[in-house]
Write an enzyme that holds these catalytic residues in place. Structure first.
Site, PDB file in Angstrom:
ATOM      1  CE  LYS A 183      -2.599   1.320   3.569  1.00 47.06           C
ATOM      2  NZ  LYS A 183      -3.728   1.386   4.528  1.00 47.06           N
ATOM      3  CD  GLU A 189       9.403  -7.011   6.203  1.00 44.50           C
ATOM      4  OE1 GLU A 189       9.212  -7.368   7.378  1.00 44.50           O
ATOM      5  OE2 GLU A 189       8.880  -5.987   5.705  1.00 44.50           O
ATOM      6  N   GLY A 248      -4.127  -3.798   5.081  1.00 42.26           N
ATOM      7  CA  GLY A 248      -3.648  -4.913   4.279  1.00 42.26           C
ATOM      8  C   GLY A 248      -4.480  -6.168   4.417  1.00 42.26           C
ATOM      9  NE  ARG A 249      -6.067  -6.185  10.601  1.00 41.32           N
ATOM     10  CZ  ARG A 249      -5.424  -5.040  10.756  1.00 41.32           C
ATOM     11  NH1 ARG A 249      -4.374  -4.769  10.006  1.00 41.32           N
ATOM     12  NH2 ARG A 249      -5.824  -4.143  11.637  1.00 41.32           N
ATOM     13  CD  GLU A 334      -1.384  -7.087  11.044  1.00 42.21           C
ATOM     14  OE1 GLU A 334      -1.612  -6.309  10.101  1.00 42.21           O
ATOM     15  OE2 GLU A 334      -0.444  -7.891  11.056  1.00 42.21           O
ATOM     16  CG  HIS A 365      -4.791 -38.766  11.906  1.00 44.80           C
ATOM     17  ND1 HIS A 365      -4.879 -40.047  12.412  1.00 44.80           N
ATOM     18  CD2 HIS A 365      -5.850 -38.628  11.076  1.00 44.80           C
ATOM     19  CE1 HIS A 365      -5.932 -40.667  11.895  1.00 44.80           C
ATOM     20  NE2 HIS A 365      -6.540 -39.817  11.075  1.00 44.80           N
ATOM     21  CE  LYS A 463       5.015  -3.167   8.468  1.00 43.84           C
ATOM     22  NZ  LYS A 463       3.926  -2.591   7.632  1.00 43.84           N
TER      23      LYS A 463
END
Length: 491
Positions: A183, A189, A248-249, A334, A365, A463
């Site tokens: 954004k 990163e 973002g999410r 978040e 399992h 960050k």
């Protein structure tokens, strides 16, 4: 915006702490009455451990915290993300449908009208983005991609060169579109990965074309910072907008979803948006007691704050939804992993639980023994698609019943709650319904906890510290600690 108050200051909180979870007796009646069925998606909370009295008091809590008023403020576009002074626009974006520029670009790539610089068709798309800039797209691609792939979508999240090596081993660069999703176009990163990818792509074509020509043909971006994307060299016609008011999410519905649209096509992406808009309308209009996101959120708060459950497991009995637990982990933790209220007071109560999960039946399992008899009680969200696969449904039903009732003869008490969510079909529309349901559930939780679900100050601090380690200015205690730890790790 009309706000609520600290959860522990409400009258309903004082009443709810007096109540106890319900012992299930008339199973058939509970499974019939404790259900909301919207056709496309169905939610049954008969085994969730609540009864009419608890629900009645939870609904009073929603009223006391002004849930309906705050929901309406969000849909009107008012500022509800107070810390960042922003409205929250992900519902508005999907309500408008696919952006014309995205639809045109996607279809032109998929039919081969838009090609790579050497004239070859685009067969691969690489989504370069971290966190919310990739999670929703990855879930959608894995859930909806068909065997006959027009575009194969890959994901580059980290800054590890080994990850980049693996991507380049799987693609043909001349047939690949690299999409940078950020954004701000400043995520450390993402930019580090993008620069390394650019270097490798330029090396492939360096003797034949100019740098400008190569980047314009093989790169695109989704961002709100078009200026920075253009500085990177990306053609402005290949920059797709992410609104500042979308976190973002919550961004898969916006320009950030371009790789999902490339993977499934514009028409199916439209269906994805329509499914989410269907749940938006339901969330806006349905009475609280018949409102699926509201009831899911209320029961989540009951489990967290009044039963004291620390975690929730998400178990999809559908291979298509194998990425769902990780997606919901980020969405809820978040959004609601906050210990400060909107008025900047410490929250003297629990907020987001730990969210984890894996697909059934494989999860049976893995960690189901812990769910059945562990010393911690963990509610489970069972999720299925009504595909007629009886074995999957039989396993889901058996596990939910075993969690609820146990086996008294073996001192296995049961009493472990669960929700059951069922989609009518495994398609884009119904996936949109499911993701919007959980987005609004998170919103409901945030309102009841009086926290801002749409910022992430802890993440932003991390960050900032990462960027400050190599700086020379006088550092704070926390910045100094980060630098000392970094040096220790390097030694």
């Amino acid at each position: 915006m009309k706000c609520g108050m600290k959860l522990t200051n409400t009258k309903s909180y004082k009443e709810l702490i007096k109540l106890k979870g319900h012992k299930i007796e008339d199973i058939e009646t509970r499974l019939r009455d404790f259900e909301i069925n919207l056709g496309a998606i169905r939610y049954n909370y008969g085994f969730s451990g609540v009864d009419e009295e608890i629900i009645k008091e939870l609904l009073k809590l929603a009223e006391e915290q002004k849930l309906e008023e705050q929901r309406d403020s969000m849909f009107r576009g008012e500022i509800i993300n107070e810390s960042e002074r922003r409205s929250v626009q992900h519902c508005a974006v999907r309500g408008k449908g696919i952006a014309p520029e995205i639809e045109e670009f996607v279809e032109h790539v998929r039919i081969g009208r838009i090609k790579g610089i050497s004239g070859k068709r685009i067969k691969y798309a690489v989504n370069i983005g971290i966190g919310g800039s990739g999670a929703g797209v990855r879930l959608g691609v894995k859930a909806l991609e068909s065997e006959e792939k027009v575009i194969e979508t890959l994901f580059l999240e980290g800054v590890d060169n080994s990850e980049i090596d693996e991507i380049f081993e799987r693609i043909q660069v001349e047939e690949t579109l690299f999409v940078i999703v950020s954004k701000t176009f400043a995520t450390q990163e993402t930019l580090m990965s993008a620069l390394e990818v650019r270097k490798r792509v330029l090396a492939v074509f360096k003797d034949r074309y100019t740098e400008k020509e190569i980047i314009e043909k093989h790169f695109a971006a989704a961002t709100s910072n078009e200026e920075k994307a253009i500085e990177f060299g990306i053609d402005e016609k290949r920059i797709f907008h992410i609104e500042d008011s979308i976190g973002g999410r919550f961004s898969v519905w916006s320009g950030a979803g371009i790789c999902l649209a490339l993977s499934i096509g514009a028409e199916r992406f439209k269906d994805f948006l329509k499914g989410a808009a269907f749940i938006d309308k339901h969330f806006q209009e349905a009475p609280l007691e018949k409102n699926m996101p509201v009831m899911l959120g209320l029961i989540a708060v009951w489990h967290r704050n009044f039963e004291g459950y620390k975690a929730r497991a998400v178990v999809p009995y559908a291979y298509e939804l194998r990425e769902l637990p990780g997606y919901l982990q980020q969405l809820e933790m978040e959004s609601n992993g906050k210990n400060v209220t909107r008025s900047k007071e410490p929250a003297d109560y629990e907020t987001a639980p730990v969210v984890f999960g894996y697909r059934g039946t494989a999860a049976q399992h893995s960690f189901f023994q812990f769910l059945h008899q562990g010393t911690d009680i963990v509610p489970v969200d069972f999720i299925a698609i009504n595909t007629g696969h009886s074995v999957l449904m039989e396993n889901l039903a058996a596990q939910a019943a075993a969690l609820a009732f146990g086996n008294k003869a073996e001192n296995y008490e049961g009493g472990r709650p669960s929700n059951i969510i069922t989609l009518a079909k495994p398609d884009a529309y119904h996936l949109g319904c499911l993701l919007a349901l959980y987005e609004h559930m998170v919103f409901v939780e945030g309102i009841l906890w009086d926290i801002n679900s749409f910022d992430q100050p802890g993440v932003e601090l991390g960050k900032k510290l990462a960027k400050s380690i190599s700086g020379t200015d006088k550092k704070s205690v926390v910045e100094n600690a980060a630098e000392l730890l970094f040096r220790k790790l390097q030694s």
